[in-house]
Design an enzyme around this catalytic site. Structure first.
Site, mmCIF file in Angstrom:
data_model
loop_
_atom_site.group_PDB
_atom_site.id
_atom_site.type_symbol
_atom_site.label_atom_id
_atom_site.label_comp_id
_atom_site.label_asym_id
_atom_site.label_seq_id
_atom_site.Cartn_x
_atom_site.Cartn_y
_atom_site.Cartn_z
ATOM 1 N N CYS A 41 0.860 -1.148 -0.079
ATOM 2 C CA CYS A 41 -0.018 0.172 0.228
ATOM 3 C C CYS A 41 1.075 1.148 0.002
ATOM 4 C CB CYS A 41 -0.943 -0.036 1.319
ATOM 5 S SG CYS A 41 -2.166 1.264 1.230
ATOM 6 N N ASP A 43 0.418 3.729 1.758
ATOM 7 C CA ASP A 43 0.047 4.307 2.886
ATOM 8 C C ASP A 43 1.785 4.453 3.369
ATOM 9 O OD1 ASP A 43 0.166 4.405 6.104
ATOM 10 O OD2 ASP A 43 -2.110 3.951 5.875
ATOM 11 N N ARG A 45 2.742 5.073 6.340
ATOM 12 C CA ARG A 45 3.334 4.432 7.526
ATOM 13 C C ARG A 45 3.953 2.817 7.263
ATOM 14 N NH1 ARG A 45 -2.282 4.771 10.275
ATOM 15 N NH2 ARG A 45 -2.786 4.143 8.154
ATOM 16 N N HIS A 97 -2.225 -4.028 4.934
ATOM 17 C CA HIS A 97 -2.104 -3.608 6.271
ATOM 18 C C HIS A 97 -3.546 -3.385 7.060
ATOM 19 C CE1 HIS A 97 -2.836 0.940 5.923
ATOM 20 N NE2 HIS A 97 -2.272 0.480 4.546
ATOM 21 N N CYS A 100 -6.106 0.037 6.870
ATOM 22 C CA CYS A 100 -6.130 0.528 5.436
ATOM 23 C C CYS A 100 -6.996 1.365 5.029
ATOM 24 C CB CYS A 100 -5.738 -0.602 4.721
ATOM 25 S SG CYS A 100 -5.321 -0.120 3.062
HETATM 26 CO CO CO Z 1 -3.483 1.084 2.991
#
Ligand code: CO
Length: 208
Positions: A41, A43, A45, A97, A100
């Site tokens: 992803c 993302d 993090r 994750h 998400c």
């Molecule tokens: Co995500």
């Protein structure tokens, strides 16, 4: 994050690498032979290299919203083709994750404009597994399970490609479905039983 600081950080990193090995960048420039293709992803993090402890040259990486493998996504199809059939990685990892945002958005009914077609593929995962998901009463648990099932379905989408089928036939090649638990930092192997998951459908997707 300050832009000037990024360039300072970069110079520090260059100095650090050269301090350990004066030929570090010369060797890096000579070529790549990564062992794994990681699809995760976007993302901020869930940083691919950091969570795996991978160094430059070790992992070929694609990141997009909710770690999707869409057969109309030229980027994903090109990355899989190049990593699997040219670089000949032996592991394809799809890593989702918990927490998400893309998966969460697909569980809601809000019109998100340009994101709609992207998220619709996650809604399709929900539809495929509607029976199981609807039997989960706890919303948080249902959300976590959809994250896992989305990883599973994206692995299946990767397996539908000719590149992955040929690699699987011709060499020791494995597809892995993982989830990162942001709350603990731990990588979890979903241990997807592909024989079970693919039972009865490979006759449809089989390519040679
Ligand atoms: Co995500």
């Amino acid at each position: 994050m300050n832009i000037d600081q990024i360039f300072k950080n970069n110079q520090n990193w260059v100095n650090e690498k050269l301090g350990l090995d004066p030929d570090y960048f010369k060797n890096l420039a000579a070529g790549q032979r990564p062992e794994v293709l990681y699809i995760g992803c976007s993302d901020s993090r869930v940083t691919a290299e950091e969570i795996m402890g991978a160094k430059p040259g070790e992992a070929f990486i694609l990141r997009n919203i909710a770690n999707m493998v869409s057969n109309l996504d030229l980027s994903a199809m090109s990355v899989i083709n190049y990593a699997v059939s040219v670089l000949k990685v032996n592991h394809l990892i799809i890593c989702g994750h918990y927490g998400c945002g893309g998966v969460k958005a697909a569980m809601e009914s809000k019109d998100l404009g340009i994101l709609n077609p992207w998220l619709r593929s996650i809604r399709d995962v929900y539809r495929l597994h509607r029976q199981e998901l609807n039997s989960i009463e706890d919303e948080e648990e249902k959300y976590r399970r959809l994250v896992e099932l989305n990883v599973q379905e994206q692995c299946v989408n990767a397996i539908k490609t000719a590149d992955v089928q040929i690699a699987h036939r011709d060499r020791n090649f494995t597809v892995h479905g993982w989830v990162l638990d942001i709350k603990t930092g731990k990588l979890i192997d979903l241990n997807i039983d592909f024989n079970k998951v693919l039972k009865g459908i490979m006759e449809i997707y089989h390519l040679e």
